[in-house]
Design an enzyme around this catalytic site. Structure first.
Site, mmCIF file in Angstrom:
data_model
loop_
_atom_site.group_PDB
_atom_site.id
_atom_site.type_symbol
_atom_site.label_atom_id
_atom_site.label_comp_id
_atom_site.label_asym_id
_atom_site.label_seq_id
_atom_site.Cartn_x
_atom_site.Cartn_y
_atom_site.Cartn_z
ATOM 1 N N GLN A 140 -28.854 -4.012 -56.862
ATOM 2 C CA GLN A 140 -27.994 -5.190 -56.950
ATOM 3 C C GLN A 140 -26.826 -5.078 -55.984
ATOM 4 O O GLN A 140 -26.471 -6.046 -55.294
ATOM 5 C CB GLN A 140 -27.474 -5.357 -58.381
ATOM 6 N N GLN A 187 -30.791 -15.388 -63.858
ATOM 7 C CA GLN A 187 -31.309 -14.061 -63.517
ATOM 8 C C GLN A 187 -32.217 -13.492 -64.600
ATOM 9 O O GLN A 187 -32.646 -12.344 -64.506
ATOM 10 C CB GLN A 187 -30.172 -13.089 -63.201
ATOM 11 N N SER A 224 -25.527 -1.485 -71.516
ATOM 12 C CA SER A 224 -25.587 -2.362 -72.687
ATOM 13 C C SER A 224 -26.927 -2.239 -73.396
ATOM 14 O O SER A 224 -27.031 -2.505 -74.598
ATOM 15 C CB SER A 224 -25.349 -3.814 -72.259
ATOM 16 N N LEU A 282 -19.518 -5.428 -73.271
ATOM 17 C CA LEU A 282 -18.956 -4.412 -72.381
ATOM 18 C C LEU A 282 -18.834 -3.043 -73.051
ATOM 19 O O LEU A 282 -18.699 -2.929 -74.264
ATOM 20 C CB LEU A 282 -17.584 -4.868 -71.885
ATOM 21 N N GLY A 336 -18.380 1.966 -69.163
ATOM 22 C CA GLY A 336 -18.725 1.824 -67.753
ATOM 23 C C GLY A 336 -18.083 0.597 -67.139
ATOM 24 O O GLY A 336 -17.557 0.647 -66.016
ATOM 25 N N HIS A 337 -18.102 -0.518 -67.867
ATOM 26 C CA HIS A 337 -17.452 -1.733 -67.374
ATOM 27 C C HIS A 337 -15.941 -1.531 -67.256
ATOM 28 O O HIS A 337 -15.314 -1.975 -66.287
ATOM 29 C CB HIS A 337 -17.725 -2.904 -68.322
#
EC number: 6.3.2.1
Length: 279
Positions: A156, A62, A189, A34, A37-38
């Site tokens: 997404q 995924q 990330s 993380l 942004g997270h």
């Protein structure tokens, strides 16, 4: 103090207790590793709920055949510490076996037709099936009142909104604004994979998005805007997957006017970066 859960029954017990008290619960799904942004997703989630649960799960369904699931960074201790500092109340850390009890290869999978099959879906076949599969399970496990996803992964977010609407999940889906470094690079990330020489070059993605907006405002054709964007990125050394202009629903525009979103996916060396700009 933040609570951590590795067992679903214990997590559900805590959530049931909160709901008996009349508290709203928000979910922030993550794959760990993380960054700021997270953490901003947790801050936003607090505006929609009394309690915030973050999940950390590196989801194997995924990842494509050429994407190394085993190499994805796993930093749970640092992640939990950062989530606590951001104001998160609980962290759900399921195992692969808990999430996919029949095994990854035999598991029941979700599919959101249409919106999941273009752009990222075309470049990474099956990716959004894996996203839908894990997010649906997280929704059933946590049963949140709201869930927060970053707009950096614009497609997404669109896929999840479609799934939630079609399956009648009673969950409010919230899109969080992109968090950027001072030079415009969207926090990701994947940025850690950029070399010292590549890091300043990566900012050209955001500059190209701004240029696409300028072209649209100036009345340029979509074909010209997309061609200029692709050429600009290639000139900076990117291998471009796509640089496109779409409607907010990710359809190809058939008329002038209305909202637009510019989306870019491009590889700098071995690092694949995505970004977008809504206008």
């Amino acid at each position: 103090m933040i609570q951590t859960f590795n067992e679903l029954g214990a997590l559900r017990g805590q959530i049931a207790e909160w709901k008996r008290e009349g508290l709203r619960v928000a979910l922030v799904p993550t794959m760990g590793n993380l960054h700021g942004g997270h953490h901003s997703l947790v801050t936003l989630a607090r505006q929609y709920a009394d309690k915030v649960v973050a999940s950390i799960f590196v989801n194997p369904t995924q990842f494509g055949p050429n994407e190394d699931f085993s190499r994805y960074p796993r930093t749970p201790e640092a992640d939990v510490a950062g989530l606590e500092q951001a104001g998160c109340d609980a962290v759900w850390l399921p195992s692969v076996e808990a999430m996919y009890p029949l095994g990854v290869d035999k598991t029941t999978r979700m599919h959101a037709p249409g919106v999941s099959e273009v752009l990222e879906g075309a470049s990474r076949p099956g990716h959004f099936d894996g996203v839908c599969t894990v997010v649906a399970r997280l929704f059933l496990q946590v049963q949140p009142d709201a869930a927060v996803f970053g707009r950096k992964d614009y497609q997404q977010l669109a896929v999840i909104k479609q799934m939630v609407a079609e399956l009648s999940f009673p969950i409010q889906i919230v899109g969080a604004d992109i968090v950027r470094d001072d030079d415009g690079l969207a926090k990701s990330s994947r940025n850690q994979y950029l070399s010292a020489e590549q890091r300043p070059v990566a900012t050209s993605i955001h500059r190209t998005l701004l240029g696409m907006r300028e072209g649209y405002v100036a009345g340029q054709s979509r074909a010209q805007i997309e061609a200029d964007a692709t050429a600009a990125l290639q000139a900076d050394g990117f291998q471009v997957d796509y640089a496109v202009l779409r409607t907010p629903e990710l359809a190809e525009p058939t008329f002038d006017g209305g909202g637009r979103v510019a989306l870019i996916a491009a590889r700098l060396g071995t690092t694949r970066l995505i970004d977008n700009l809504e206008f």
